[in-house]
Design a protein around this motif. Structure first.
Motif, PDB file in Angstrom:
ATOM      1  N   GLU A  58       0.807  -1.216   0.000  1.00  0.00           N
ATOM      2  CA  GLU A  58       0.000   0.000   0.000  1.00  0.00           C
ATOM      3  C   GLU A  58       0.844   1.271   0.000  1.00  0.00           C
ATOM      4  OE1 GLU A  58      -2.518  -0.865   3.342  1.00  0.00           O
ATOM      5  OE2 GLU A  58      -4.166  -1.547   2.047  1.00  0.00           O
ATOM      6  N   GLN A  59       2.138   1.135   0.175  1.00  0.00           N
ATOM      7  CA  GLN A  59       3.011   2.291   0.020  1.00  0.00           C
ATOM      8  C   GLN A  59       3.184   2.664  -1.462  1.00  0.00           C
ATOM      9  OE1 GLN A  59       6.744   1.976   2.137  1.00  0.00           O
ATOM     10  NE2 GLN A  59       5.779   0.954   3.884  1.00  0.00           N
ATOM     11  N   HIS A  60       2.821   1.736  -2.351  1.00  0.00           N
ATOM     12  CA  HIS A  60       3.019   1.947  -3.783  1.00  0.00           C
ATOM     13  C   HIS A  60       1.722   1.820  -4.592  1.00  0.00           C
ATOM     14  CE1 HIS A  60       7.475   1.647  -3.424  1.00  0.00           C
ATOM     15  NE2 HIS A  60       7.174   0.884  -2.399  1.00  0.00           N
ATOM     16  N   TYR A  61       0.719   1.123  -4.047  1.00  0.00           N
ATOM     17  CA  TYR A  61      -0.504   0.848  -4.787  1.00  0.00           C
ATOM     18  C   TYR A  61      -1.727   1.114  -3.913  1.00  0.00           C
ATOM     19  CZ  TYR A  61       2.646  -1.748  -7.871  1.00  0.00           C
ATOM     20  OH  TYR A  61       3.678  -2.103  -8.710  1.00  0.00           O
ATOM     21  N   VAL A  62      -2.836   1.410  -4.572  1.00  0.00           N
ATOM     22  CA  VAL A  62      -4.119   1.498  -3.880  1.00  0.00           C
ATOM     23  C   VAL A  62      -4.777   0.132  -3.976  1.00  0.00           C
ATOM     24  CG1 VAL A  62      -6.400   2.569  -3.830  1.00  0.00           C
ATOM     25  CG2 VAL A  62      -4.377   3.944  -4.391  1.00  0.00           C
ATOM     26  N   LEU A  63      -5.015  -0.484  -2.848  1.00  0.00           N
ATOM     27  CA  LEU A  63      -5.602  -1.820  -2.812  1.00  0.00           C
ATOM     28  C   LEU A  63      -6.996  -1.751  -2.193  1.00  0.00           C
ATOM     29  CD1 LEU A  63      -2.552  -3.957  -1.561  1.00  0.00           C
ATOM     30  CD2 LEU A  63      -3.211  -3.393  -3.906  1.00  0.00           C
ATOM     31  N   VAL A  64      -7.956  -2.320  -2.897  1.00  0.00           N
ATOM     32  CA  VAL A  64      -9.341  -2.365  -2.431  1.00  0.00           C
ATOM     33  C   VAL A  64      -9.812  -3.815  -2.493  1.00  0.00           C
ATOM     34  CG1 VAL A  64     -11.700  -1.577  -2.835  1.00  0.00           C
ATOM     35  CG2 VAL A  64      -9.778  -0.037  -3.284  1.00  0.00           C
ATOM     36  N   PRO A  65     -10.449  -4.322  -1.434  1.00  0.00           N
ATOM     37  CA  PRO A  65     -10.929  -5.709  -1.475  1.00  0.00           C
ATOM     38  C   PRO A  65     -11.796  -5.963  -2.691  1.00  0.00           C
ATOM     39  CG  PRO A  65     -11.112  -4.835   0.744  1.00  0.00           C
ATOM     40  CD  PRO A  65     -10.727  -3.674  -0.134  1.00  0.00           C
ATOM     41  N   ALA A  66     -11.579  -7.085  -3.333  1.00  0.00           N
ATOM     42  CA  ALA A  66     -12.351  -7.458  -4.511  1.00  0.00           C
ATOM     43  C   ALA A  66     -13.819  -7.631  -4.143  1.00  0.00           C
ATOM     44  CB  ALA A  66     -11.800  -8.736  -5.121  1.00  0.00           C
ATOM     45  N   VAL A  67     -14.688  -7.330  -5.097  1.00  0.00           N
ATOM     46  CA  VAL A  67     -16.127  -7.384  -4.848  1.00  0.00           C
ATOM     47  C   VAL A  67     -16.629  -8.820  -4.841  1.00  0.00           C
ATOM     48  CG1 VAL A  67     -18.395  -6.682  -5.710  1.00  0.00           C
ATOM     49  CG2 VAL A  67     -16.449  -5.106  -5.857  1.00  0.00           C
ATOM     50  N   GLU A  68     -16.058  -9.657  -5.702  1.00  0.00           N
ATOM     51  CA  GLU A  68     -16.541 -11.029  -5.817  1.00  0.00           C
ATOM     52  C   GLU A  68     -16.337 -11.785  -4.508  1.00  0.00           C
ATOM     53  OE1 GLU A  68     -14.930 -13.084  -9.114  1.00  0.00           O
ATOM     54  OE2 GLU A  68     -15.520 -11.583 -10.589  1.00  0.00           O
ATOM     55  N   PRO A  69     -17.330 -12.591  -4.105  1.00  0.00           N
ATOM     56  CA  PRO A  69     -17.190 -13.360  -2.866  1.00  0.00           C
ATOM     57  C   PRO A  69     -16.025 -14.342  -2.952  1.00  0.00           C
ATOM     58  CG  PRO A  69     -19.122 -14.090  -4.118  1.00  0.00           C
ATOM     59  CD  PRO A  69     -18.621 -12.844  -4.773  1.00  0.00           C
ATOM     60  N   ARG A  70     -15.366 -14.518  -1.839  1.00  0.00           N
ATOM     61  CA  ARG A  70     -14.176 -15.365  -1.799  1.00  0.00           C
ATOM     62  C   ARG A  70     -14.514 -16.846  -1.878  1.00  0.00           C
ATOM     63  NH1 ARG A  70     -10.003 -15.106   3.303  1.00  0.00           N
ATOM     64  NH2 ARG A  70      -8.650 -16.875   2.765  1.00  0.00           N
ATOM     65  N   GLY A  71     -15.614 -17.224  -1.282  1.00  0.00           N
ATOM     66  CA  GLY A  71     -15.990 -18.639  -1.268  1.00  0.00           C
ATOM     67  C   GLY A  71     -14.951 -19.481  -0.550  1.00  0.00           C
ATOM     68  N   SER A  72     -14.551 -20.584  -1.174  1.00  0.00           N
ATOM     69  CA  SER A  72     -13.562 -21.471  -0.554  1.00  0.00           C
ATOM     70  C   SER A  72     -12.143 -21.172  -1.010  1.00  0.00           C
ATOM     71  CB  SER A  72     -13.903 -22.931  -0.876  1.00  0.00           C
ATOM     72  OG  SER A  72     -13.904 -23.146  -2.275  1.00  0.00           O
TER      73      SER A  72
END
Length: 330
Positions: A217-231
Motif C-alpha cells: 500500500e506504500q506503492h498501490y491502492v488496494l481495495v478488497p475485490a467485490v466477488e465473494p471469496r468462497g472457498s
C-alpha cells in the motif's frame, strides 16, 4: 456418488495430488541443502494407480478440481499422460499444476495439449541473486522462461505464488507485484507455514499478511475485490482500481479452515484431510491388496469424516506434521 463431507458440513471438491516428493530446488524454507531421504520407488504410486484413485475421487466422490503438486511434479516422467487421462474423466475435472517451472518451457505446450487448464508457479523474487540465495540454485532465467511458455500455451491466467522471508526478500513485495502486472501474471503472497523439513519455522519470524499489505500500500491502492471469496484460499485485492488483482493467502494469521474444500493424496497413496494433519489414511495398501473402487471410496469417506475443525496453529498444543511440504504436496 457420495460427497466427501466432514462432521462440520464442509465438502471436499478440490483434490491435491502429489506426484513425487523429489524437487530440483533446495529452498531454504522447505528443505536442507543436501535434500531429504526420498520415498523409495516401490512405495510410490504408479501412473495407473494415480489415475485410478483420481477417477474414484471424480466419479464416485464428487471431486471437481484436481491439482498436481510435488515436490516438483515436472520431474515425474509420466506427468503429461497422467494429465491427459485425468482430463478424459467424466465429468471432466478442472486441472492445474503447482510447479517451480524448471523445465516448464519445454513441456508447457504438451501439458496444455493434454488438457492442463492452469499453472501456479512458485517464485519469491525477481532478483537473480536473491533467487539463488533462497533456492540454492542459479535457475532464475529458467523460471522466467517457464512462466512465459505457460502463458503462450494458453494456460492463463498464470499465477505466481510468493513467500516472503524476513531479512531476505521481505522488502521486495512491491517490485514483485510490479513485474507480475507488467507480464500479466496473477500474484499471490503466501504466509510462510510450519511445514519445513528442518522444523525451524517461527511465528515471530514469519512475514504476516498485514505486513505484506502495508508494504504494497506504500506503492498501490488496494481495495478488497467485490466477488465473494468462497472457498478460495486467497483474499483478493483490486490493484489501483483493477482489473488486475493481488492475493494474500494468510493461512496462519487469517485461517480459512471453515470454508476449506481440499483433500490431499500423497505420492505414496495416503489420504490427508488437512495440510497440517498428523494422521493419514492408507489407500495404497488396500488398493494393492485388491480392494474395489467402492471399497476405496468408502475408506476415503471415512478419512474425510474425521477432519478437525481447523489446523490449530494458534493452539499451544500445535505440533508440526512429521512430513514436510515436499512430501505432503501443496
Amino acid at each position: 456418488m457420495q460427497p466427501l463431507s466432514d462432521a462440520y458440513g464442509r465438502v471436499a471438491t478440490d483434490l491435491r495430488v502429489s506426484l513425487t516428493d523429489r524437487c530440483n530446488l533446495r529452498c531454504t524454507y522447505c528443505m536442507p541443502a543436501e535434500g531429504l531421504d526420498w520415498l523409495p520407488q516401490e512405495s510410490q504410486l504408479s501412473d495407473d494407480e494415480v489415475v485410478r484413485l483420481i477417477g474414484i475421487a471424480v466419479e464416485h466422490l464428487g471431486v471437481r478440481e484436481v491439482r498436481f503438486t510435488g515436490g516438483e511434479p515436472l520431474v515425474r516422467r509420466g506427468l503429461v499422460d497422467i494429465v491427459r487421462r485425468t482430463a478424459q474423466l467424466r465429468p471432466r475435472p478442472e486441472t492445474s499444476l503447482t510447479t517451480n517451472a524448471l523445465g516448464l518451457a519445454k513441456t508447457a505446450q504438451a501439458l496444455a495439449d493434454a488438457g492442463l487448464d492452469r499453472v501456479n508457479v512458485s517464485l519469491d523474487t525477481i532478483r537473480s541473486d536473491t533467487f539463488h540465495e533462497i533456492t540454492r540454485r542459479d535457475r532464475f532465467a529458467d523460471v522466467v522462461a517457464g512462466l512465459a511458455a505457460a502463458q503462450d500455451a494458453g494456460m492463463g491466467p498464470v499465477k505466481v505464488n510468493a513467500v516472503l522471508l524476513r531479512g531476505v526478500n521481505d522488502d521486495q513485495a512491491p517490485e514483485l507485484l510490479e513485474w507480475c502486472l507488467e507480464h500479466g501474471y496473477a500474484l499471490r503472497f503466501i504466509e510462510q507455514m510450519p511445514l519445513d523439513a528442518q522444523h525451524g519455522w517461527s511465528r515471530d519470524q514469519m512475514v504476516t499478511a498485514d505486513e505484506i499489505l502495508a508494504a504494497l500500500e506504500q506503492h498501490y491502492v488496494l481495495v478488497p475485490a467485490v466477488e465473494p471469496r468462497g472457498s478460495a484460499p486467497a483474499e483478493e485485492f483490486l490493484v489501483d482500481g483493477g482489473p488486475a488483482t493481488v492475493g494474500i493467502i494468510a493461512s496462519v494469521t487469517r485461517p480459512f479452515c471453515g470454508a476449506c474444500d481440499r483433500v490431499r493424496l500423497t505420492a505414496d497413496g495416503q489420504i490427508r484431510n488437512c495440510l497440517f494433519a498428523r494422521e493419514e489414511s492408507d489407500l495404497r495398501t488396500a488398493m494393492r491388496a485388491g480392494a474395489s473402487d467402492d471399497e476405496l471410496a468408502s475408506r476415503w469417506l471415512t478419512a474425510m469424516a474425521g477432519k478437525l475443525p481447523g489446523h490449530g496453529i494458534d493452539d499451544p498444543t500445535f505440533l508440526q506434521p512429521d512430513r514436510p511440504m515436499s512430501a505432503i504436496g501443496g
